[in-house]
Motif scaffolding. Structure first.
Motif, PDB file in Angstrom:
ATOM      1  N   TYR A  54       0.840  -1.205   0.000  1.00 60.19           N
ATOM      2  CA  TYR A  54       0.000   0.000   0.000  1.00 60.19           C
ATOM      3  C   TYR A  54       0.876   1.257   0.000  1.00 60.19           C
ATOM      4  O   TYR A  54       0.654   2.180  -0.787  1.00 60.19           O
ATOM      5  CB  TYR A  54      -0.944   0.015   1.199  1.00 60.19           C
ATOM      6  CG  TYR A  54      -1.683   1.323   1.313  1.00 60.19           C
ATOM      7  CD1 TYR A  54      -2.758   1.613   0.484  1.00 60.19           C
ATOM      8  CD2 TYR A  54      -1.267   2.293   2.226  1.00 60.19           C
ATOM      9  CE1 TYR A  54      -3.416   2.829   0.561  1.00 60.19           C
ATOM     10  CE2 TYR A  54      -1.920   3.510   2.315  1.00 60.19           C
ATOM     11  CZ  TYR A  54      -2.991   3.771   1.482  1.00 60.19           C
ATOM     12  OH  TYR A  54      -3.625   4.983   1.555  1.00 60.19           O
ATOM     13  N   SER A  57       2.510   1.777  -3.282  1.00 64.37           N
ATOM     14  CA  SER A  57       1.531   2.193  -4.294  1.00 64.37           C
ATOM     15  C   SER A  57       1.209   3.676  -4.191  1.00 64.37           C
ATOM     16  O   SER A  57       0.706   4.276  -5.137  1.00 64.37           O
ATOM     17  CB  SER A  57       0.240   1.378  -4.178  1.00 64.37           C
ATOM     18  OG  SER A  57      -0.546   1.817  -3.085  1.00 64.37           O
ATOM     19  N   ARG A  58       1.485   4.288  -3.045  1.00 63.75           N
ATOM     20  CA  ARG A  58       1.217   5.716  -2.837  1.00 63.75           C
ATOM     21  C   ARG A  58       2.420   6.595  -3.188  1.00 63.75           C
ATOM     22  O   ARG A  58       2.400   7.802  -2.972  1.00 63.75           O
ATOM     23  CB  ARG A  58       0.816   5.966  -1.380  1.00 63.75           C
ATOM     24  CG  ARG A  58      -0.422   5.217  -0.918  1.00 63.75           C
ATOM     25  CD  ARG A  58      -1.656   5.774  -1.500  1.00 63.75           C
ATOM     26  NE  ARG A  58      -1.703   7.180  -1.106  1.00 63.75           N
ATOM     27  CZ  ARG A  58      -2.697   7.993  -1.308  1.00 63.75           C
ATOM     28  NH1 ARG A  58      -3.764   7.553  -1.901  1.00 63.75           N
ATOM     29  NH2 ARG A  58      -2.652   9.248  -0.930  1.00 63.75           N
ATOM     30  N   ASN A  60       4.824   8.833  -5.354  1.00 63.87           N
ATOM     31  CA  ASN A  60       4.565   9.786  -6.426  1.00 63.87           C
ATOM     32  C   ASN A  60       5.816   9.996  -7.277  1.00 63.87           C
ATOM     33  O   ASN A  60       6.923   9.633  -6.878  1.00 63.87           O
ATOM     34  CB  ASN A  60       4.101  11.123  -5.835  1.00 63.87           C
ATOM     35  CG  ASN A  60       2.844  10.955  -5.014  1.00 63.87           C
ATOM     36  OD1 ASN A  60       1.874  10.364  -5.462  1.00 63.87           O
ATOM     37  ND2 ASN A  60       2.872  11.457  -3.786  1.00 63.87           N
ATOM     38  N   GLY A  66       2.412   9.506  -0.423  1.00 64.52           N
ATOM     39  CA  GLY A  66       1.196  10.062   0.154  1.00 64.52           C
ATOM     40  C   GLY A  66       0.404  10.826  -0.890  1.00 64.52           C
ATOM     41  O   GLY A  66       0.482  10.521  -2.078  1.00 64.52           O
ATOM     42  N   LYS A  68      -0.697  13.271  -3.621  1.00 64.31           N
ATOM     43  CA  LYS A  68       0.022  13.992  -4.686  1.00 64.31           C
ATOM     44  C   LYS A  68      -0.146  15.491  -4.552  1.00 64.31           C
ATOM     45  O   LYS A  68       0.755  16.256  -4.881  1.00 64.31           O
ATOM     46  CB  LYS A  68      -0.501  13.551  -6.056  1.00 64.31           C
ATOM     47  CG  LYS A  68      -0.142  12.158  -6.428  1.00 64.31           C
ATOM     48  CD  LYS A  68      -0.714  11.801  -7.790  1.00 64.31           C
ATOM     49  CE  LYS A  68      -0.455  10.336  -8.076  1.00 64.31           C
ATOM     50  NZ  LYS A  68      -1.018   9.890  -9.332  1.00 64.31           N
TER      51      LYS A  68
END
Length: 133
Positions: A54, A57-58, A60, A66, A68
């Motif tokens: 997770y 996957s966050r 950027n 976290g 964007k």
């Protein structure tokens, strides 16, 4: 009654995994036996892996982890710290390096603090940066 969520603690960062059922502290305490503290290691490992996936996957493009819209060196630092304390750090080395670069870019040359536009929280961000890096 409290809603119970399975939590996976990874070096101070709490990673929410699956929502559980209803939790009643009194009944829970009564149902526990001498095996109360034996953990199902496979389940714990699965939850840690899910949490790391997770967080990764966050990630950027700028390296932050976290939201964007508001790249945050504090959240990114806590995610780096959490991932780096697991056995999954090597497969995610590129994400961790990019996140570390994001944190380092936020260093203020005047006072060597971190936080960028979050100046009021520079003590917090500097502490997180030191722990993460």
């Amino acid at each position: 009654m409290l809603k119970l969520c399975k939590l996976c603690l990874v070096s101070g960062a709490i990673i929410l995994a699956n929502a559980g059922g209803v939790f009643t502290p009194t009944l829970y305490a009564q149902e526990k036996t001498e095996n109360a503290f034996k953990a199902d290691i496979a389940d714990i490992d699965a939850q840690i892996e899910k949490g790391v996936k997770y967080l990764v996957s966050r990630a950027n493009e700028d390296g932050s982890i976290g939201a964007k819209e508001t790249p945050n060196p504090g959240i990114t630092g806590l995610a780096v710290l959490a991932i780096s304390k697991t056995s999954l750090k090597e497969p995610n080395r590129a994400t961790l390096n990019k996140a570390a670069d994001f944190i380092l870019k936020g260093k203020d040359p005047k006072d060597n603090s971190y936080g960028g536009s979050f100046k009021k929280l520079s003590n917090y961000f500097t502490s997180v940066a030191i722990m993460a890096l």
